[in-house]
Design a protein around this motif. Structure first.
Motif, PDB file in Angstrom:
ATOM      1  N   GLN A 114       0.831  -1.210   0.000  1.00  0.00           N
ATOM      2  CA  GLN A 114       0.000   0.000   0.000  1.00  0.00           C
ATOM      3  C   GLN A 114       0.861   1.254   0.000  1.00  0.00           C
ATOM      4  N   ALA A 115       1.935   1.251   0.772  1.00  0.00           N
ATOM      5  CA  ALA A 115       2.827   2.413   0.831  1.00  0.00           C
ATOM      6  C   ALA A 115       3.469   2.676  -0.535  1.00  0.00           C
ATOM      7  N   ILE A 116       3.856   1.621  -1.227  1.00  0.00           N
ATOM      8  CA  ILE A 116       4.459   1.774  -2.558  1.00  0.00           C
ATOM      9  C   ILE A 116       3.429   2.301  -3.542  1.00  0.00           C
ATOM     10  N   LYS A 117       2.229   1.752  -3.513  1.00  0.00           N
ATOM     11  CA  LYS A 117       1.158   2.224  -4.396  1.00  0.00           C
ATOM     12  C   LYS A 117       0.910   3.713  -4.179  1.00  0.00           C
ATOM     13  N   GLU A 118       0.790   4.115  -2.920  1.00  0.00           N
ATOM     14  CA  GLU A 118       0.539   5.524  -2.604  1.00  0.00           C
ATOM     15  C   GLU A 118       1.682   6.415  -3.073  1.00  0.00           C
ATOM     16  N   ALA A 119       2.920   5.964  -2.909  1.00  0.00           N
ATOM     17  CA  ALA A 119       4.074   6.759  -3.339  1.00  0.00           C
ATOM     18  C   ALA A 119       4.091   6.934  -4.853  1.00  0.00           C
ATOM     19  N   VAL A 120       3.771   5.878  -5.597  1.00  0.00           N
ATOM     20  CA  VAL A 120       3.736   5.961  -7.057  1.00  0.00           C
ATOM     21  C   VAL A 120       2.616   6.893  -7.507  1.00  0.00           C
ATOM     22  N   LEU A 121       1.434   6.749  -6.911  1.00  0.00           N
ATOM     23  CA  LEU A 121       0.308   7.616  -7.273  1.00  0.00           C
ATOM     24  C   LEU A 121       0.607   9.075  -6.950  1.00  0.00           C
ATOM     25  N   LYS A 122       1.205   9.330  -5.797  1.00  0.00           N
ATOM     26  CA  LYS A 122       1.549  10.705  -5.408  1.00  0.00           C
ATOM     27  C   LYS A 122       2.605  11.279  -6.354  1.00  0.00           C
ATOM     28  N   ALA A 123       3.600  10.478  -6.706  1.00  0.00           N
ATOM     29  CA  ALA A 123       4.643  10.944  -7.628  1.00  0.00           C
ATOM     30  C   ALA A 123       4.033  11.314  -8.974  1.00  0.00           C
ATOM     31  N   HIS A 124       3.119  10.492  -9.446  1.00  0.00           N
ATOM     32  CA  HIS A 124       2.478  10.779 -10.737  1.00  0.00           C
ATOM     33  C   HIS A 124       1.595  12.022 -10.663  1.00  0.00           C
ATOM     34  N   THR A 125       0.816  12.136  -9.614  1.00  0.00           N
ATOM     35  CA  THR A 125      -0.080  13.285  -9.458  1.00  0.00           C
ATOM     36  C   THR A 125       0.703  14.593  -9.319  1.00  0.00           C
ATOM     37  N   SER A 126       1.799  14.556  -8.575  1.00  0.00           N
ATOM     38  CA  SER A 126       2.592  15.763  -8.328  1.00  0.00           C
ATOM     39  C   SER A 126       3.450  16.168  -9.520  1.00  0.00           C
ATOM     40  N   HIS A 127       3.850  15.181 -10.329  1.00  0.00           N
ATOM     41  CA  HIS A 127       4.775  15.442 -11.444  1.00  0.00           C
ATOM     42  C   HIS A 127       4.294  14.663 -12.668  1.00  0.00           C
ATOM     43  N   ILE A 128       3.161  15.042 -13.181  1.00  0.00           N
ATOM     44  CA  ILE A 128       2.460  14.263 -14.209  1.00  0.00           C
ATOM     45  C   ILE A 128       3.254  14.094 -15.505  1.00  0.00           C
ATOM     46  N   ASP A 129       4.123  15.030 -15.842  1.00  0.00           N
ATOM     47  CA  ASP A 129       4.858  14.961 -17.102  1.00  0.00           C
ATOM     48  C   ASP A 129       6.260  14.379 -16.966  1.00  0.00           C
ATOM     49  N   VAL A 130       6.579  13.855 -15.789  1.00  0.00           N
ATOM     50  CA  VAL A 130       7.926  13.331 -15.536  1.00  0.00           C
ATOM     51  C   VAL A 130       7.839  11.820 -15.321  1.00  0.00           C
ATOM     52  N   PRO A 131       8.716  11.048 -15.972  1.00  0.00           N
ATOM     53  CA  PRO A 131       8.703   9.596 -15.755  1.00  0.00           C
ATOM     54  C   PRO A 131       9.005   9.228 -14.296  1.00  0.00           C
ATOM     55  N   ILE A 132       8.465   8.102 -13.869  1.00  0.00           N
ATOM     56  CA  ILE A 132       8.700   7.595 -12.513  1.00  0.00           C
ATOM     57  C   ILE A 132       9.619   6.390 -12.626  1.00  0.00           C
ATOM     58  N   ARG A 133      10.647   6.370 -11.784  1.00  0.00           N
ATOM     59  CA  ARG A 133      11.509   5.193 -11.682  1.00  0.00           C
ATOM     60  C   ARG A 133      11.306   4.606 -10.291  1.00  0.00           C
ATOM     61  N   LEU A 134      10.795   3.397 -10.253  1.00  0.00           N
ATOM     62  CA  LEU A 134      10.570   2.691  -8.999  1.00  0.00           C
ATOM     63  C   LEU A 134      11.749   1.752  -8.775  1.00  0.00           C
ATOM     64  N   PHE A 135      12.582   2.079  -7.773  1.00  0.00           N
ATOM     65  CA  PHE A 135      13.754   1.274  -7.452  1.00  0.00           C
ATOM     66  C   PHE A 135      13.408   0.312  -6.323  1.00  0.00           C
ATOM     67  N   LEU A 136      13.429  -0.972  -6.600  1.00  0.00           N
ATOM     68  CA  LEU A 136      13.240  -1.996  -5.568  1.00  0.00           C
ATOM     69  C   LEU A 136      14.627  -2.531  -5.251  1.00  0.00           C
ATOM     70  N   GLN A 137      15.296  -1.899  -4.288  1.00  0.00           N
ATOM     71  CA  GLN A 137      16.707  -2.155  -4.053  1.00  0.00           C
ATOM     72  C   GLN A 137      17.017  -3.527  -3.472  1.00  0.00           C
ATOM     73  N   ASP A 138      16.293  -3.937  -2.455  1.00  0.00           N
ATOM     74  CA  ASP A 138      16.683  -5.120  -1.700  1.00  0.00           C
ATOM     75  C   ASP A 138      15.760  -6.317  -1.859  1.00  0.00           C
ATOM     76  N   SER A 139      14.514  -6.080  -2.151  1.00  0.00           N
ATOM     77  CA  SER A 139      13.512  -7.135  -2.090  1.00  0.00           C
ATOM     78  C   SER A 139      13.742  -8.203  -3.153  1.00  0.00           C
ATOM     79  N   PHE A 140      13.657  -9.451  -2.737  1.00  0.00           N
ATOM     80  CA  PHE A 140      13.791 -10.567  -3.671  1.00  0.00           C
ATOM     81  C   PHE A 140      12.424 -11.119  -4.054  1.00  0.00           C
ATOM     82  N   ILE A 141      11.356 -10.543  -3.467  1.00  0.00           N
ATOM     83  CA  ILE A 141       9.977 -10.905  -3.774  1.00  0.00           C
ATOM     84  C   ILE A 141       9.140  -9.633  -3.816  1.00  0.00           C
ATOM     85  N   ILE A 142       7.989  -9.705  -4.504  1.00  0.00           N
ATOM     86  CA  ILE A 142       6.989  -8.646  -4.397  1.00  0.00           C
ATOM     87  C   ILE A 142       5.621  -9.318  -4.407  1.00  0.00           C
ATOM     88  N   THR A 143       4.653  -8.623  -3.856  1.00  0.00           N
ATOM     89  CA  THR A 143       3.314  -9.200  -3.738  1.00  0.00           C
ATOM     90  C   THR A 143       2.604  -9.196  -5.090  1.00  0.00           C
TER      91      THR A 143
END
Length: 101
Positions: free
Chosen positions: A25-54
């Motif tokens: 949920q925290a990741i979803k909210e961060a991506v949505l906020k990044a898009h809403t705040s900076h609609i014309d800028v690409p988003i790069r989601l860095f998953l640094q450590d995780s070896f799994i995702i839901t």
């Protein structure tokens, strides 16, 4: 999780293992906020450590990339996660790259 606004992208950096509903949920909210705040800028989601995702995070990322047309790239630091996404044929669909950081 840290969000960095750069001139060429908005970077959402996630450290640690993604394993709980609240992590997702925290990741979803961060991506949505990044898009809403900076609609014309690409988003790069860095998953640094995780070896799994839901599965719900995978579904969310596919939706925002393919249906909502977000300019989003997923960069993974874990070779294990990259290979899992590759085995699931999600590299191209989710714009996955091996992290260079």
């Amino acid at each position: 999780m840290v969000t960095k606004v750069r001139s060429e992208s908005v970077d959402v950096v996630v450290t640690g293992t993604i394993k709980t509903v609240s992590d997702t949920q925290a990741i979803k909210e961060a991506v949505l906020k990044a898009h809403t705040s900076h609609i014309d800028v690409p988003i790069r989601l860095f998953l640094q450590d995780s070896f799994i995702i839901t599965s719900s995070l995978i579904g969310f990322l596919i939706k925002v990339i393919k249906m909502d047309h977000y300019a989003l790239i997923v960069e993974v630091g874990s070779l294990e996660l990259y290979e899992m996404l590759e085995d699931m044929n999600l590299i191209e669909i989710m714009n996955v790259r091996k992290a260079s950081v």
